[in-house]
Design an enzyme around this catalytic site. Sequence first.
Site, PDB file in Angstrom:
ATOM      1  N   ARG A  69     -14.228  13.124   8.557  1.00  0.00           N
ATOM      2  CA  ARG A  69     -12.946  13.779   8.897  1.00  0.00           C
ATOM      3  C   ARG A  69     -12.571  14.808   7.850  1.00  0.00           C
ATOM      4  O   ARG A  69     -12.023  15.863   8.163  1.00  0.00           O
ATOM      5  CB  ARG A  69     -11.843  12.716   9.028  1.00  0.00           C
ATOM      6  CG  ARG A  69     -11.965  11.880  10.291  1.00  0.00           C
ATOM      7  CD  ARG A  69     -11.123  10.609  10.207  1.00  0.00           C
ATOM      8  NE  ARG A  69      -9.749  10.897   9.877  1.00  0.00           N
ATOM      9  CZ  ARG A  69      -8.959  10.096   9.143  1.00  0.00           C
ATOM     10  NH1 ARG A  69      -9.410   8.936   8.697  1.00  0.00           N
ATOM     11  NH2 ARG A  69      -7.727  10.440   8.871  1.00  0.00           N
ATOM     12  N   ASP A 114     -14.945   2.959   8.102  1.00  0.00           N
ATOM     13  CA  ASP A 114     -13.874   3.857   7.655  1.00  0.00           C
ATOM     14  C   ASP A 114     -14.387   4.834   6.600  1.00  0.00           C
ATOM     15  O   ASP A 114     -14.057   6.014   6.630  1.00  0.00           O
ATOM     16  CB  ASP A 114     -12.694   3.047   7.103  1.00  0.00           C
ATOM     17  CG  ASP A 114     -11.646   3.960   6.467  1.00  0.00           C
ATOM     18  OD1 ASP A 114     -11.078   4.775   7.210  1.00  0.00           O
ATOM     19  OD2 ASP A 114     -11.446   3.886   5.250  1.00  0.00           O
ATOM     20  N   LYS A 116      -8.380  -1.226   6.056  1.00  0.00           N
ATOM     21  CA  LYS A 116      -8.710  -1.630   4.677  1.00  0.00           C
ATOM     22  C   LYS A 116      -7.846  -2.801   4.216  1.00  0.00           C
ATOM     23  O   LYS A 116      -8.323  -3.708   3.532  1.00  0.00           O
ATOM     24  CB  LYS A 116      -8.535  -0.431   3.738  1.00  0.00           C
ATOM     25  CG  LYS A 116      -9.646   0.605   3.951  1.00  0.00           C
ATOM     26  CD  LYS A 116      -9.559   1.746   2.976  1.00  0.00           C
ATOM     27  CE  LYS A 116      -8.577   2.786   3.411  1.00  0.00           C
ATOM     28  NZ  LYS A 116      -9.100   4.132   3.608  1.00  0.00           N
ATOM     29  N   SER A 160      -7.182   3.822   9.564  1.00  0.00           N
ATOM     30  CA  SER A 160      -7.956   3.841   8.329  1.00  0.00           C
ATOM     31  C   SER A 160      -7.273   2.963   7.264  1.00  0.00           C
ATOM     32  O   SER A 160      -7.893   2.087   6.652  1.00  0.00           O
ATOM     33  CB  SER A 160      -8.079   5.300   7.865  1.00  0.00           C
ATOM     34  OG  SER A 160      -8.523   5.392   6.548  1.00  0.00           O
ATOM     35  N   HIS A 193       0.841  -1.198   0.000  1.00  0.00           N
ATOM     36  CA  HIS A 193       0.000   0.000   0.000  1.00  0.00           C
ATOM     37  C   HIS A 193       0.872   1.243   0.000  1.00  0.00           C
ATOM     38  O   HIS A 193       1.856   1.324   0.723  1.00  0.00           O
ATOM     39  CB  HIS A 193      -0.896  -0.002   1.249  1.00  0.00           C
ATOM     40  CG  HIS A 193      -1.771   1.206   1.335  1.00  0.00           C
ATOM     41  ND1 HIS A 193      -2.978   1.300   0.668  1.00  0.00           N
ATOM     42  CD2 HIS A 193      -1.613   2.389   1.984  1.00  0.00           C
ATOM     43  CE1 HIS A 193      -3.518   2.480   0.903  1.00  0.00           C
ATOM     44  NE2 HIS A 193      -2.721   3.165   1.711  1.00  0.00           N
TER      45      HIS A 193
HETATM   46  N1  URA Z   1      -5.721   7.455   3.377  1.00  0.00           N
HETATM   47  C1  URA Z   1      -6.633   6.679   3.986  1.00  0.00           C
HETATM   48  O1  URA Z   1      -6.989   5.627   3.503  1.00  0.00           O
HETATM   49  N2  URA Z   1      -7.125   7.094   5.173  1.00  0.00           N
HETATM   50  C2  URA Z   1      -6.772   8.247   5.756  1.00  0.00           C
HETATM   51  O2  URA Z   1      -7.250   8.539   6.812  1.00  0.00           O
HETATM   52  C3  URA Z   1      -5.838   9.066   5.092  1.00  0.00           C
HETATM   53  C4  URA Z   1      -5.323   8.627   3.904  1.00  0.00           C
END
Ligand code: URA
Length: 434
Positions: free
Chosen positions: A168, A161, A187, A183, A82
Amino acid sequence: MLMVDLIAKKRDGAELSKEEIEFIVEEYTRGGIPDYQMSAWAMAVFFRGMTPAETAHLTMAMARSGDTVDLSRIRGVKVDKHSTGGVGDKTTLVVAPLVAAAGVPVAKMSGRGLGHTGGTIDKLESIPGFAAELSPDAFVEQVNRIGIAVVGQTGNLTPADKKLYSLRDVTATVNSVPLIASSVMSKKIAAGADAIVLDVKAGSGAFMKTVGEAWKLASAMVDIGRSVGRRTVAVISNMDQPLGLAVGNALEVREAVDALRGEGPEDLTRLALTLGAHMVVLGGKAGSFKEGYEMLEKILKSGKALEKFRQFVAAQGGNPDVADRPAELLPKAPYRVTVPSPADGFVHGIQAEEIGLAAMTLGAGRATKESSIDPAVGIVLAKKIGDPVRRGEILAILHAGREDVTDIRQRVERAFDIRPERRKKPRLIHGVVE
Ligand code: URA
Protein backbone atom coordinates in the site's frame (compact mmCIF):
# COMPACT_ATOMS: atom_id res chain seq x y z
CA MET A 1 -11.72 -18.95 -6.83
CA LEU A 2 -9.89 -16.60 -9.14
CA MET A 3 -8.32 -13.39 -7.90
CA VAL A 4 -9.25 -11.59 -11.11
CA ASP A 5 -12.94 -12.24 -10.38
CA LEU A 6 -12.59 -10.93 -6.82
CA ILE A 7 -10.87 -7.76 -8.07
CA ALA A 8 -13.71 -7.24 -10.55
CA LYS A 9 -16.33 -7.86 -7.87
CA LYS A 10 -14.79 -5.20 -5.62
CA ARG A 11 -14.25 -2.84 -8.55
CA ASP A 12 -17.98 -3.06 -9.29
CA GLY A 13 -18.89 -2.29 -5.69
CA ALA A 14 -20.19 -5.69 -4.56
CA GLU A 15 -19.59 -7.16 -1.11
CA LEU A 16 -17.01 -9.95 -0.77
CA SER A 17 -17.85 -12.95 1.40
CA LYS A 18 -15.84 -14.17 4.39
CA GLU A 19 -14.50 -17.08 2.30
CA GLU A 20 -13.45 -14.75 -0.51
CA ILE A 21 -11.59 -12.43 1.85
CA GLU A 22 -9.91 -15.36 3.59
CA PHE A 23 -8.84 -16.68 0.20
CA ILE A 24 -7.26 -13.32 -0.72
CA VAL A 25 -5.38 -12.99 2.58
CA GLU A 26 -4.18 -16.60 2.76
CA GLU A 27 -3.12 -16.78 -0.88
CA TYR A 28 -1.39 -13.40 -0.81
CA THR A 29 0.52 -14.30 2.37
CA ARG A 30 1.77 -17.58 0.91
CA GLY A 31 2.77 -15.97 -2.38
CA GLY A 32 -0.06 -17.42 -4.48
CA ILE A 33 -1.36 -13.97 -5.50
CA PRO A 34 1.13 -11.63 -7.17
CA ASP A 35 1.65 -8.03 -6.01
CA TYR A 36 0.09 -6.60 -9.18
CA GLN A 37 -3.23 -8.29 -8.50
CA MET A 38 -3.14 -7.38 -4.81
CA SER A 39 -2.39 -3.75 -5.79
CA ALA A 40 -5.39 -3.68 -8.11
CA TRP A 41 -7.57 -5.10 -5.34
CA ALA A 42 -6.28 -2.56 -2.80
CA MET A 43 -7.05 0.25 -5.26
CA ALA A 44 -10.56 -1.13 -5.78
CA VAL A 45 -11.01 -1.12 -1.99
CA PHE A 46 -9.61 2.41 -1.85
CA PHE A 47 -12.35 3.65 -4.20
CA ARG A 48 -15.23 1.34 -3.25
CA GLY A 49 -14.60 0.99 0.50
CA MET A 50 -15.62 -2.06 2.50
CA THR A 51 -18.73 -2.93 4.49
CA PRO A 52 -18.31 -3.39 8.26
CA ALA A 53 -18.61 -7.17 7.76
CA GLU A 54 -15.90 -7.21 5.08
CA THR A 55 -13.63 -5.09 7.28
CA ALA A 56 -14.09 -7.49 10.22
CA HIS A 57 -13.35 -10.52 8.01
CA LEU A 58 -10.21 -8.85 6.66
CA THR A 59 -9.08 -8.03 10.20
CA MET A 60 -9.50 -11.58 11.48
CA ALA A 61 -7.93 -13.15 8.39
CA MET A 62 -4.86 -10.91 8.81
CA ALA A 63 -4.75 -11.50 12.59
CA ARG A 64 -4.62 -15.26 11.93
CA SER A 65 -2.10 -15.05 9.09
CA GLY A 66 0.88 -15.71 11.37
CA ASP A 67 1.77 -16.26 15.02
CA THR A 68 -0.65 -15.10 17.67
CA VAL A 69 0.23 -14.30 21.27
CA ASP A 70 -1.49 -16.36 23.91
CA LEU A 71 -1.98 -14.27 27.04
CA SER A 72 -4.38 -16.71 28.69
CA ARG A 73 -1.83 -17.47 31.42
CA ILE A 74 -2.05 -13.84 32.54
CA ARG A 75 -4.75 -13.21 35.10
CA GLY A 76 -7.30 -10.48 34.41
CA VAL A 77 -8.62 -8.66 31.36
CA LYS A 78 -5.75 -7.74 29.04
CA VAL A 79 -6.48 -4.24 27.77
CA ASP A 80 -4.16 -2.98 25.04
CA LYS A 81 -3.64 0.64 24.07
CA HIS A 82 -2.73 1.86 20.63
CA SER A 83 -1.98 5.27 19.19
CA THR A 84 -2.31 5.89 15.48
CA GLY A 85 0.94 7.83 15.75
CA GLY A 86 1.89 11.35 16.65
CA VAL A 87 4.81 13.60 17.44
CA GLY A 88 6.00 13.69 21.05
CA ASP A 89 3.53 10.94 21.90
CA LYS A 90 5.04 9.34 25.00
CA THR A 91 1.62 8.50 26.46
CA THR A 92 2.30 4.76 26.77
CA LEU A 93 5.25 5.48 29.10
CA VAL A 94 2.81 7.18 31.47
CA VAL A 95 -0.37 5.16 30.94
CA ALA A 96 1.17 1.70 31.21
CA PRO A 97 2.56 2.04 34.77
CA LEU A 98 -0.47 4.11 35.76
CA VAL A 99 -3.06 1.47 34.87
CA ALA A 100 -0.79 -1.34 36.07
CA ALA A 101 -0.74 0.41 39.45
CA ALA A 102 -4.56 0.30 39.32
CA GLY A 103 -4.48 -3.48 38.85
CA VAL A 104 -5.02 -3.77 35.08
CA PRO A 105 -2.39 -6.13 33.65
CA VAL A 106 -0.28 -4.48 30.94
CA ALA A 107 1.19 -7.08 28.57
CA LYS A 108 2.22 -4.85 25.74
CA MET A 109 4.03 -5.16 22.46
CA SER A 110 5.18 -1.85 21.08
CA GLY A 111 6.88 -0.67 17.94
CA ARG A 112 9.89 1.32 16.88
CA GLY A 113 9.64 4.70 15.23
CA LEU A 114 9.68 5.38 11.53
CA GLY A 115 9.58 8.76 9.77
CA HIS A 116 8.27 11.71 11.75
CA THR A 117 6.73 9.67 14.59
CA GLY A 118 8.66 7.95 17.35
CA GLY A 119 8.21 4.48 18.80
CA THR A 120 7.76 3.45 22.43
CA ILE A 121 10.52 0.83 22.27
CA ASP A 122 13.12 3.37 21.06
CA LYS A 123 12.11 5.64 23.93
CA LEU A 124 12.38 2.88 26.54
CA GLU A 125 15.75 1.76 25.17
CA SER A 126 17.19 5.20 25.93
CA ILE A 127 17.05 4.10 29.60
CA PRO A 128 20.49 2.67 30.44
CA GLY A 129 20.29 -1.14 30.53
CA PHE A 130 16.66 -1.45 29.46
CA ALA A 131 16.00 -4.58 27.36
CA ALA A 132 12.93 -4.79 25.16
CA GLU A 133 13.29 -8.51 24.48
CA LEU A 134 11.81 -11.11 26.78
CA SER A 135 11.06 -14.76 26.05
CA PRO A 136 7.31 -15.50 25.96
CA ASP A 137 7.56 -17.25 29.36
CA ALA A 138 9.50 -14.39 30.96
CA PHE A 139 6.96 -11.93 29.53
CA VAL A 140 4.01 -13.76 31.09
CA GLU A 141 5.88 -14.31 34.37
CA GLN A 142 6.76 -10.62 34.65
CA VAL A 143 3.17 -9.46 34.03
CA ASN A 144 1.84 -11.91 36.62
CA ARG A 145 4.52 -10.80 39.12
CA ILE A 146 4.50 -7.00 38.77
CA GLY A 147 1.55 -6.31 36.47
CA ILE A 148 3.48 -4.86 33.55
CA ALA A 149 5.85 -5.75 30.70
CA VAL A 150 6.47 -3.87 27.45
CA VAL A 151 8.42 -5.61 24.70
CA GLY A 152 9.27 -5.11 21.04
CA GLN A 153 7.47 -7.18 18.43
CA THR A 154 8.77 -10.71 18.18
CA GLY A 155 7.69 -13.69 16.17
CA ASN A 156 5.91 -13.63 12.88
CA LEU A 157 2.87 -11.55 13.81
CA THR A 158 0.38 -10.61 11.05
CA PRO A 159 2.62 -11.31 8.03
CA ALA A 160 -0.36 -10.56 5.76
CA ASP A 161 -0.56 -7.04 7.14
CA LYS A 162 3.21 -6.52 6.83
CA LYS A 163 3.13 -7.52 3.19
CA LEU A 164 -0.02 -5.59 2.34
CA TYR A 165 1.06 -2.46 4.24
CA SER A 166 4.38 -2.34 2.33
CA LEU A 167 2.49 -2.75 -0.92
CA ARG A 168 0.00 0.00 0.00
CA ASP A 169 2.90 2.28 0.81
CA VAL A 170 4.09 2.19 -2.80
CA THR A 171 0.71 2.02 -4.54
CA ALA A 172 -0.96 5.10 -3.00
CA THR A 173 -3.48 2.99 -1.08
CA VAL A 174 -2.46 3.65 2.53
CA ASN A 175 -5.14 6.25 3.15
CA SER A 176 -8.18 3.99 3.10
CA VAL A 177 -10.24 3.79 6.29
CA PRO A 178 -11.08 0.04 6.11
CA LEU A 179 -7.47 -0.84 5.22
CA ILE A 180 -5.98 1.23 8.06
CA ALA A 181 -8.62 0.05 10.54
CA SER A 182 -8.12 -3.64 9.74
CA SER A 183 -4.34 -3.24 9.73
CA VAL A 184 -4.28 -1.73 13.23
CA MET A 185 -6.91 -4.03 14.73
CA SER A 186 -5.38 -7.21 13.27
CA LYS A 187 -2.11 -6.45 15.07
CA LYS A 188 -3.81 -5.79 18.41
CA ILE A 189 -5.85 -8.98 18.15
CA ALA A 190 -2.82 -11.08 17.17
CA ALA A 191 -0.99 -9.59 20.18
CA GLY A 192 -3.63 -11.11 22.46
CA ALA A 193 -5.76 -8.13 23.51
CA ASP A 194 -9.11 -8.86 25.18
CA ALA A 195 -10.07 -5.19 24.95
CA ILE A 196 -8.54 -2.20 23.19
CA VAL A 197 -8.30 1.53 23.84
CA LEU A 198 -7.35 3.50 20.74
CA ASP A 199 -5.91 6.98 20.62
CA VAL A 200 -6.82 8.22 17.17
CA LYS A 201 -4.87 11.37 16.39
CA ALA A 202 -6.26 14.15 14.24
CA GLY A 203 -4.24 17.06 12.90
CA SER A 204 -1.13 18.22 11.09
CA GLY A 205 1.14 15.64 12.74
CA ALA A 206 -1.19 12.68 12.22
CA PHE A 207 -2.30 10.27 9.51
CA MET A 208 -5.77 11.73 9.70
CA LYS A 209 -5.48 15.45 9.07
CA THR A 210 -9.06 16.35 10.00
CA VAL A 211 -11.29 15.48 12.93
CA GLY A 212 -13.92 14.18 10.46
CA GLU A 213 -11.49 11.64 8.98
CA ALA A 214 -10.36 10.61 12.46
CA TRP A 215 -14.01 9.99 13.49
CA LYS A 216 -14.47 7.73 10.48
CA LEU A 217 -11.36 5.73 11.32
CA ALA A 218 -12.26 5.55 15.00
CA SER A 219 -15.79 4.35 14.21
CA ALA A 220 -14.49 1.72 11.78
CA MET A 221 -12.14 0.33 14.44
CA VAL A 222 -14.77 0.32 17.17
CA ASP A 223 -17.13 -1.51 14.75
CA ILE A 224 -14.47 -4.13 14.09
CA GLY A 225 -13.95 -4.59 17.83
CA ARG A 226 -17.69 -5.07 18.31
CA SER A 227 -17.99 -7.65 15.52
CA VAL A 228 -15.03 -9.71 16.68
CA GLY A 229 -15.81 -9.64 20.40
CA ARG A 230 -13.08 -7.24 21.61
CA ARG A 231 -14.52 -4.29 23.51
CA THR A 232 -12.97 -1.24 21.90
CA VAL A 233 -13.05 2.47 22.79
CA ALA A 234 -11.49 5.15 20.61
CA VAL A 235 -10.48 8.58 21.89
CA ILE A 236 -9.94 11.22 19.22
CA SER A 237 -7.18 13.56 20.28
CA ASN A 238 -5.49 16.63 18.88
CA MET A 239 -2.24 16.31 16.94
CA ASP A 240 -2.12 19.83 15.53
CA GLN A 241 0.96 20.33 17.68
CA PRO A 242 3.31 17.89 19.42
CA LEU A 243 2.02 16.33 22.63
CA GLY A 244 3.79 17.79 25.66
CA LEU A 245 7.00 19.66 25.02
CA ALA A 246 9.65 17.02 24.35
CA VAL A 247 10.29 15.23 21.03
CA GLY A 248 13.17 12.73 21.03
CA ASN A 249 13.72 9.52 22.93
CA ALA A 250 15.53 10.28 26.22
CA LEU A 251 13.91 13.73 26.33
CA GLU A 252 10.49 12.08 26.14
CA VAL A 253 11.33 9.58 28.89
CA ARG A 254 12.29 12.52 31.07
CA GLU A 255 8.98 14.22 30.37
CA ALA A 256 7.07 10.99 31.03
CA VAL A 257 8.84 10.70 34.41
CA ASP A 258 7.79 14.29 35.15
CA ALA A 259 4.20 13.31 34.34
CA LEU A 260 4.44 10.25 36.62
CA ARG A 261 5.64 12.57 39.38
CA GLY A 262 2.56 14.74 38.78
CA GLU A 263 4.69 17.50 37.25
CA GLY A 264 4.20 16.84 33.55
CA PRO A 265 2.72 19.07 30.86
CA GLU A 266 -1.02 19.44 31.22
CA ASP A 267 -1.93 17.95 27.82
CA LEU A 268 0.18 14.81 28.29
CA THR A 269 -1.17 14.22 31.78
CA ARG A 270 -4.78 14.74 30.76
CA LEU A 271 -4.50 12.45 27.73
CA ALA A 272 -2.81 9.75 29.83
CA LEU A 273 -5.55 9.97 32.47
CA THR A 274 -8.26 9.89 29.79
CA LEU A 275 -6.89 6.82 27.98
CA GLY A 276 -6.06 5.18 31.29
CA ALA A 277 -9.58 5.78 32.63
CA HIS A 278 -11.07 3.94 29.63
CA MET A 279 -8.57 1.13 30.19
CA VAL A 280 -9.49 0.64 33.84
CA VAL A 281 -13.18 0.58 32.92
CA LEU A 282 -12.60 -2.07 30.22
CA GLY A 283 -10.33 -3.93 32.64
CA GLY A 284 -13.18 -4.09 35.18
CA LYS A 285 -11.44 -1.96 37.82
CA ALA A 286 -13.83 1.01 37.62
CA GLY A 287 -17.55 1.27 36.98
CA SER A 288 -17.47 4.47 34.95
CA PHE A 289 -15.06 6.76 33.12
CA LYS A 290 -15.35 9.37 35.89
CA GLU A 291 -14.62 6.84 38.60
CA GLY A 292 -11.63 5.54 36.60
CA TYR A 293 -10.29 9.04 36.00
CA GLU A 294 -10.50 9.98 39.67
CA MET A 295 -8.93 6.69 40.72
CA LEU A 296 -5.97 7.28 38.41
CA GLU A 297 -5.56 10.88 39.56
CA LYS A 298 -5.23 9.56 43.12
CA ILE A 299 -2.74 6.90 42.05
CA LEU A 300 -0.65 9.51 40.27
CA LYS A 301 -0.65 11.78 43.33
CA SER A 302 0.21 8.95 45.69
CA GLY A 303 3.45 8.11 43.82
CA LYS A 304 2.24 4.55 43.11
CA ALA A 305 2.46 5.01 39.33
CA LEU A 306 6.05 6.22 39.62
CA GLU A 307 6.85 3.26 41.87
CA LYS A 308 5.32 0.91 39.25
CA PHE A 309 7.52 2.55 36.61
CA ARG A 310 10.61 1.86 38.82
CA GLN A 311 9.62 -1.80 39.19
CA PHE A 312 8.98 -2.13 35.47
CA VAL A 313 12.29 -0.57 34.44
CA ALA A 314 14.23 -2.68 36.95
CA ALA A 315 12.46 -5.89 35.85
CA GLN A 316 13.62 -5.29 32.28
CA GLY A 317 17.24 -4.60 33.22
CA GLY A 318 17.12 -0.80 33.28
CA ASN A 319 18.34 1.51 36.00
CA PRO A 320 15.24 2.29 38.12
CA ASP A 321 16.90 5.43 39.49
CA VAL A 322 15.93 7.20 36.23
CA ALA A 323 12.58 7.67 37.97
CA ASP A 324 14.33 9.89 40.51
CA ARG A 325 17.29 11.38 38.66
CA PRO A 326 16.34 11.38 34.97
CA ALA A 327 18.41 14.44 34.08
CA GLU A 328 21.54 12.81 35.45
CA LEU A 329 21.07 9.23 34.23
CA LEU A 330 19.56 9.54 30.76
CA PRO A 331 21.85 10.22 27.77
CA LYS A 332 22.42 13.90 27.04
CA ALA A 333 23.27 15.61 23.76
CA PRO A 334 26.49 17.66 23.70
CA TYR A 335 24.97 20.78 22.07
CA ARG A 336 21.96 22.97 22.83
CA VAL A 337 20.82 25.38 20.16
CA THR A 338 18.00 27.80 20.82
CA VAL A 339 15.37 28.81 18.29
CA PRO A 340 14.34 32.44 18.95
CA SER A 341 11.03 33.91 17.87
CA PRO A 342 11.31 36.11 14.77
CA ALA A 343 8.37 38.31 15.89
CA ASP A 344 6.12 39.49 18.71
CA GLY A 345 2.66 37.91 18.87
CA PHE A 346 0.90 34.66 19.69
CA VAL A 347 1.61 31.11 18.58
CA HIS A 348 -1.19 30.18 16.15
CA GLY A 349 0.18 26.89 14.92
CA ILE A 350 3.07 24.46 15.26
CA GLN A 351 3.35 22.06 12.35
CA ALA A 352 3.78 18.85 14.28
CA GLU A 353 4.96 16.85 11.30
CA GLU A 354 7.72 19.40 10.60
CA ILE A 355 8.87 19.22 14.25
CA GLY A 356 8.89 15.43 13.99
CA LEU A 357 10.92 15.53 10.78
CA ALA A 358 13.34 18.08 12.27
CA ALA A 359 13.86 15.79 15.28
CA MET A 360 14.38 12.87 12.90
CA THR A 361 17.02 14.87 11.01
CA LEU A 362 18.80 15.55 14.31
CA GLY A 363 18.99 11.75 14.67
CA ALA A 364 16.04 11.07 16.99
CA GLY A 365 14.15 9.06 14.39
CA ARG A 366 14.59 6.81 11.39
CA ALA A 367 14.29 7.92 7.79
CA THR A 368 14.36 4.24 6.74
CA LYS A 369 13.88 1.04 8.72
CA GLU A 370 17.66 0.48 8.67
CA SER A 371 18.71 3.90 10.08
CA SER A 372 20.10 4.00 13.60
CA ILE A 373 19.00 6.60 16.13
CA ASP A 374 20.70 8.77 18.74
CA PRO A 375 18.69 8.46 21.98
CA ALA A 376 19.96 11.78 23.37
CA VAL A 377 18.93 14.22 20.64
CA GLY A 378 15.64 15.96 19.96
CA ILE A 379 13.67 19.12 20.42
CA VAL A 380 12.09 20.65 23.50
CA LEU A 381 9.40 23.23 22.79
CA ALA A 382 9.22 26.29 24.99
CA LYS A 383 5.96 27.59 23.50
CA LYS A 384 2.72 25.94 22.47
CA ILE A 385 -0.34 27.10 20.55
CA GLY A 386 -2.01 30.05 22.28
CA ASP A 387 1.12 31.22 24.13
CA PRO A 388 2.18 34.86 23.79
CA VAL A 389 5.74 35.38 22.60
CA ARG A 390 8.19 38.27 22.22
CA ARG A 391 10.65 38.66 19.40
CA GLY A 392 13.90 36.95 20.42
CA GLU A 393 12.22 34.83 23.11
CA ILE A 394 12.95 31.10 22.88
CA LEU A 395 10.43 29.01 20.92
CA ALA A 396 12.31 25.73 21.21
CA ILE A 397 15.69 24.23 22.12
CA LEU A 398 17.42 21.73 19.86
CA HIS A 399 19.41 19.02 21.66
CA ALA A 400 21.96 18.16 19.00
CA GLY A 401 24.85 15.79 18.48
CA ARG A 402 26.72 18.30 16.30
CA GLU A 403 27.37 22.01 16.48
CA ASP A 404 26.07 23.19 13.13
CA VAL A 405 22.35 22.59 12.85
CA THR A 406 21.43 25.88 11.15
CA ASP A 407 19.14 24.21 8.61
CA ILE A 408 17.25 22.35 11.33
CA ARG A 409 16.97 25.48 13.46
CA GLN A 410 15.42 27.31 10.50
CA ARG A 411 13.05 24.42 9.86
CA VAL A 412 11.82 24.52 13.46
CA GLU A 413 11.41 28.30 13.29
CA ARG A 414 9.33 27.94 10.12
CA ALA A 415 7.13 25.31 11.80
CA PHE A 416 5.87 28.04 14.17
CA ASP A 417 3.09 30.30 12.92
CA ILE A 418 3.30 33.56 14.92
CA ARG A 419 0.62 36.20 14.41
CA PRO A 420 -0.27 39.45 16.18
CA GLU A 421 -3.79 38.46 17.26
CA ARG A 422 -4.61 36.26 20.26
CA ARG A 423 -5.29 32.56 19.79
CA LYS A 424 -7.19 30.22 22.11
CA LYS A 425 -5.55 26.99 23.28
CA PRO A 426 -6.77 24.15 21.07
CA ARG A 427 -9.02 21.42 22.36
CA LEU A 428 -7.10 18.28 23.38
CA ILE A 429 -9.87 15.66 23.20
CA HIS A 430 -12.25 15.93 20.25
CA GLY A 431 -14.48 13.06 21.27
CA VAL A 432 -14.85 9.39 22.16
CA VAL A 433 -16.34 6.54 20.13
CA GLU A 434 -17.58 3.65 22.30
N1 URA B 1 -0.79 2.12 10.84
C1 URA B 1 -0.94 0.81 10.62
O1 URA B 1 -0.58 -0.02 11.43
N2 URA B 1 -1.55 0.42 9.48
C2 URA B 1 -1.98 1.29 8.55
O2 URA B 1 -2.51 0.87 7.56
C3 URA B 1 -1.78 2.66 8.77
C4 URA B 1 -1.19 3.04 9.95
